[in-house]
Design an enzyme around this catalytic site. Sequence first.
Site, PDB file in Angstrom:
ATOM      1  N   GLU A 149      73.425  42.687  61.969  1.00 33.43           N
ATOM      2  CA  GLU A 149      73.962  43.335  62.981  1.00 33.43           C
ATOM      3  C   GLU A 149      75.500  42.985  63.458  1.00 33.43           C
ATOM      4  O   GLU A 149      75.507  41.792  63.666  1.00 33.43           O
ATOM      5  CB  GLU A 149      72.991  43.268  64.250  1.00 33.43           C
ATOM      6  CG  GLU A 149      73.342  44.327  65.479  1.00 33.43           C
ATOM      7  CD  GLU A 149      72.495  44.075  66.604  1.00 33.43           C
ATOM      8  OE1 GLU A 149      71.261  44.030  66.443  1.00 33.43           O
ATOM      9  OE2 GLU A 149      72.976  44.107  67.726  1.00 33.43           O
TER      10      GLU A 149
ATOM     11  N   GLU B 162      67.203  39.051  68.323  1.00 28.75           N
ATOM     12  CA  GLU B 162      68.264  37.838  69.072  1.00 28.75           C
ATOM     13  C   GLU B 162      67.445  37.229  70.298  1.00 28.75           C
ATOM     14  O   GLU B 162      67.344  37.644  71.318  1.00 28.75           O
ATOM     15  CB  GLU B 162      69.299  38.937  69.877  1.00 28.75           C
ATOM     16  CG  GLU B 162      70.301  39.652  68.800  1.00 28.75           C
ATOM     17  CD  GLU B 162      71.359  40.373  69.499  1.00 28.75           C
ATOM     18  OE1 GLU B 162      71.156  40.556  70.779  1.00 28.75           O
ATOM     19  OE2 GLU B 162      72.222  40.530  68.744  1.00 28.75           O
TER      20      GLU B 162
END
Length: 465
Positions: A391, A304
């Site tokens: 995710e 991320e």
Amino acid sequence: MQPGRRRKLTAIIGAAAAALSAGAVSLVASQGANAAPGCEVDLNVVSSWGSGFQANVSITSAEAVGDWTVEWDFTSAVSGISAWNVTGQTLSGSHFTAADAGWNARIEAGQTREVFGFTASGAPGDIANAEVNGIACGDGDGEQTTEPEPTEPTPTDPDPTDPAPEGTPVQEHGKLSVCGTKMCDASGNPVQLKGVSSMWLHWQTQPYAQNLSALEWMRDNWNIDVFRVAMGVEPEGAYLDDPARWKSEVETVIDNAATAGVYVIVDFHAHAAHQHQSEAVEFFSDLADRYGHLPNIIWETYNEPEQVSWSGQVKPYHQATVAAIRQHDPDNLIILGTPTWSQDVDVAAADPVAGTNLMYTLHFYSCTHAQWNRDKANTAISRGLPIFVTEWGASAADGGLDGRLCLDEAQRWVDWMEANGISWAAWKLDVGNDSTNLLSAGAPLNGGWNNHLHGHAPFVVENLK
């Protein structure tokens, strides 16, 4: 031995035994009240880097053991031991002692259980005078029995010619590739993988991610096709602090996935990976060299990225890591993180990374992310960008610290992924109060979790089936 490459030898034990660069010592115990007859203590050196090494310890018992204390003497000079999953560790001279941590105390009759690991300074060598619960691991008369040392170490990395187990996801689908904006199997048919992600490895309450029985149980009971191993990078105690240890733990998950016939996402779980490009290149180059032959490997190079430039910072990082992987692994899938915590897939679609079998990461948490985020993803798909949701959670973006669930919006997301053939992994396999923790307190290490579902787990499991 190349750092991080698993090898296991059966060593010759004795006061004059020569130190090995990597080895395993099997010691057969005498019968006694505190330790079962036929116990074995295996020291498996999984990594060595000149000034130190990392090893995992397994105990085998012919009879059930309710708790254990293990001790031995090192035959080489060892210092500075740092062990995990034990209590009461001591190193006095060459004599090492450690006891179970509670959750790993039980060893069933006939079971071989990897119970703890450690790093140490010095050269790896043999162990001697091993005891379990005060009973010598010998042949009953003070003489230790050993197997002869093999002339060549036997590699334990999965063999590229080994077929996936019958009836498993990898046996069914084979090697994956990108076909348009979708994922296709070895026969060219679109496929959607579904699975779960580990917790950041260094923050797990127990090593659920590294347990083969747990992985096989999820495959058979939750119908998972893919497991994501989220190797934390930047926090204290994670990969940058201890690269040998955490790379070895990732290798354990890779080995288990090959055995179980499940796809595995190797995730460099970072928020500022572009600041650690050299470390990422080394990590992926090494693992791709040794595991890139497997058909079930998927690489995720950057979990991320935060609010940083795609073209100026994230894309150049991906270009470097993709090149490192492709030197050794020409065709397995690589998933590329996108800016703003992997929300800006539309930005990546406007300036994609050149290459084949590349996909792009989209993350969502349904109490925070809604139709506006799917609109960004739809724009990316319309521009030809293949997406993998590595995710997600039916919670707020913090992972559900407040315990809330937003299941209606989560269902809209799941339906959208189904309609677009987008593969996914739900966050996260661990115990805790966050609503994205899949397990409740007391969940055993090796599966059997039907009565231990927590938070969004019932919703996740229902959508896995």
